[in-house]
Every structure is written in structure tokens, then in C-alpha cells.
Design a protein around this motif. Structure first.
Motif, PDB file in Angstrom:
ATOM      1  N   GLN A  35      44.247 -23.163  50.525  1.00 11.08           N
ATOM      2  CA  GLN A  35      44.892 -21.899  50.151  1.00 11.08           C
ATOM      3  C   GLN A  35      45.761 -21.365  51.285  1.00 11.08           C
ATOM      4  OE1 GLN A  35      41.565 -19.498  48.923  1.00 11.08           O
ATOM      5  NE2 GLN A  35      41.515 -20.419  46.890  1.00 11.08           N
ATOM      6  N   ALA A  36      45.354 -21.595  52.518  1.00 13.09           N
ATOM      7  CA  ALA A  36      46.143 -21.151  53.666  1.00 13.09           C
ATOM      8  C   ALA A  36      47.268 -22.132  54.002  1.00 13.09           C
ATOM      9  CB  ALA A  36      45.235 -20.969  54.882  1.00 13.09           C
ATOM     10  N   ASP A  42      54.500 -26.007  51.666  1.00 13.06           N
ATOM     11  CA  ASP A  42      55.564 -25.826  50.672  1.00 13.06           C
ATOM     12  C   ASP A  42      56.872 -25.430  51.359  1.00 13.06           C
ATOM     13  OD1 ASP A  42      53.922 -26.494  48.561  1.00 13.06           O
ATOM     14  OD2 ASP A  42      53.673 -24.436  47.844  1.00 13.06           O
ATOM     15  N   ALA A  43      56.772 -24.541  52.346  1.00 12.34           N
ATOM     16  CA  ALA A  43      57.976 -24.111  53.074  1.00 12.34           C
ATOM     17  C   ALA A  43      58.595 -25.278  53.848  1.00 12.34           C
ATOM     18  CB  ALA A  43      57.630 -22.977  54.030  1.00 12.34           C
ATOM     19  N   LEU A  44      57.754 -26.110  54.453  1.00 14.81           N
ATOM     20  CA  LEU A  44      58.263 -27.250  55.217  1.00 14.81           C
ATOM     21  C   LEU A  44      58.882 -28.330  54.332  1.00 14.81           C
ATOM     22  CD1 LEU A  44      55.418 -27.654  57.856  1.00 14.81           C
ATOM     23  CD2 LEU A  44      57.786 -26.963  58.296  1.00 14.81           C
ATOM     24  N   LEU A  70      47.546 -33.133  49.655  1.00 18.21           N
ATOM     25  CA  LEU A  70      48.316 -34.281  50.149  1.00 18.21           C
ATOM     26  C   LEU A  70      49.214 -34.847  49.058  1.00 18.21           C
ATOM     27  CD1 LEU A  70      45.670 -36.219  52.295  1.00 18.21           C
ATOM     28  CD2 LEU A  70      47.494 -34.686  53.082  1.00 18.21           C
ATOM     29  N   CYS A  71      48.688 -34.944  47.845  1.00 23.85           N
ATOM     30  CA  CYS A  71      49.493 -35.456  46.725  1.00 23.85           C
ATOM     31  C   CYS A  71      50.639 -34.512  46.395  1.00 23.85           C
ATOM     32  CB  CYS A  71      48.612 -35.688  45.501  1.00 23.85           C
ATOM     33  SG  CYS A  71      47.484 -37.080  45.692  1.00 23.85           S
ATOM     34  N   VAL A  77      58.017 -34.004  48.708  1.00 21.82           N
ATOM     35  CA  VAL A  77      58.875 -34.731  49.646  1.00 21.82           C
ATOM     36  C   VAL A  77      59.680 -35.804  48.910  1.00 21.82           C
ATOM     37  CG1 VAL A  77      58.833 -36.342  51.593  1.00 21.82           C
ATOM     38  CG2 VAL A  77      57.500 -34.244  51.694  1.00 21.82           C
ATOM     39  N   LEU A  78      59.019 -36.588  48.087  1.00 17.29           N
ATOM     40  CA  LEU A  78      59.712 -37.658  47.361  1.00 17.29           C
ATOM     41  C   LEU A  78      60.739 -37.106  46.385  1.00 17.29           C
ATOM     42  CD1 LEU A  78      56.810 -40.186  46.694  1.00 17.29           C
ATOM     43  CD2 LEU A  78      58.592 -40.278  48.452  1.00 17.29           C
ATOM     44  N   ALA A  79      60.440 -35.987  45.736  1.00 17.26           N
ATOM     45  CA  ALA A  79      61.383 -35.383  44.792  1.00 17.26           C
ATOM     46  C   ALA A  79      62.653 -34.900  45.491  1.00 17.26           C
ATOM     47  CB  ALA A  79      60.720 -34.215  44.063  1.00 17.26           C
TER      48      ALA A  79
END
Length: 129
Positions: A35-36, A42-44, A70-71, A77-79
Motif C-alpha cells: 500500500q505504501a 506507479d510514479a516511477l 512486482l507483476c 513497464v512493458l506497456a
């Protein structure tokens, strides 16, 4: 819980302008930690062609919510045409990935890749987070 380091990647300068974010995760990656961590990761991974290294060596526990994180990071990243590398040196996290049949889905390294910190190594980079 985590620290973010910035390196430079000479291997593929198209990834985030040649910058690689190295995130070193510590301790237990469980529901509370996810959660943290989720918003930060997401920002990275929000920009085009993110280049991210997740250093999981200090992780002592990884549950299904950590695997889900992780998934999620991998898919984001892949998208966006980026690259994700996991740093795993022990059997603890690798064993969890293998049991979940996810080890083959990630680019796994025993240490921070040389192209990220070619001159000085990750320990001399400034940490933030």
C-alpha cells in the motif's frame, strides 16, 4: 522500507533519457508495504520507456500481495516500452518467484547491473526516498 537511487544507463539511452531508477526494497513486502510502495512505483513507471531496477536482496519476506506488486510494475513497464530488472542474490525471493512460476517472467540479476553504475557502484550514489 525502500530507497531510490538514480543511475545512468549507457546500454540503451532511449530508456528515460539514459536514467535508471534503482529501488532497494527492505524487510517484508506484504499487504501493508504494498500500500505504501504502490504509488511510488506507479510514479516511477508512469513515463515513457521507464528503466527500473528493483533490488530485492534486503527483502526478508514476500507474500502474494508483493508478487502482485512486482507483476503490476512489470506490466506497466512493458506497456510503456521500458525495462525492469530484479536484483536477487539469495534463494528466499527467488524461491517464491519459482514456486509462483514467475521467475521466467522477470529479468533477474545477482547484483545491480554494471550499466547502471559503471564508475562508482550503487553504494556511492545519493539515496532519496
Amino acid at each position: 522500507m525502500y530507497e531510490v537511487q538514480s543511475g545512468s544507463s549507457s546500454e540503451d539511452p532511449g530508456h528515460t533519457g539514459g536514467k535508471t531508477a534503482v529501488v532497494r526494497l527492505h524487510g517484508e513486502i506484504d499487504l501493508l508495504a504494498v500500500q505504501a510502495l504502490g504509488p511510488r512505483l506507479d510514479a516511477l513507471t508512469s513515463g515513457p520507456r521507464p528503466d527500473l531496477v528493483l533490488d530485492l536482496r534486503p527483502v526478508s519476506f514476500l507474500d502474494c500481495s508483493g508478487l502482485g506488486l512486482l507483476c503490476r510494475v512489470r506490466n506497466r513497464v512493458l506497456a510503456r516500452g521500458g525495462r525492469l530488472r530484479l536484483v536477487v542474490d539469495g534463494t528466499r525471493v527467488l524461491r517464491v518467484l519459482r514456486h509462483a512460476r514467475l521467475a521466467g517472467a522477470f529479468d533477474i540479476h545477482p547484483g545491480v547491473p554494471e550499466d547502471v553504475f559503471p564508475a562508482s557502484g550503487p553504494d556511492s550514489a545519493a539515496a532519496a526516498g
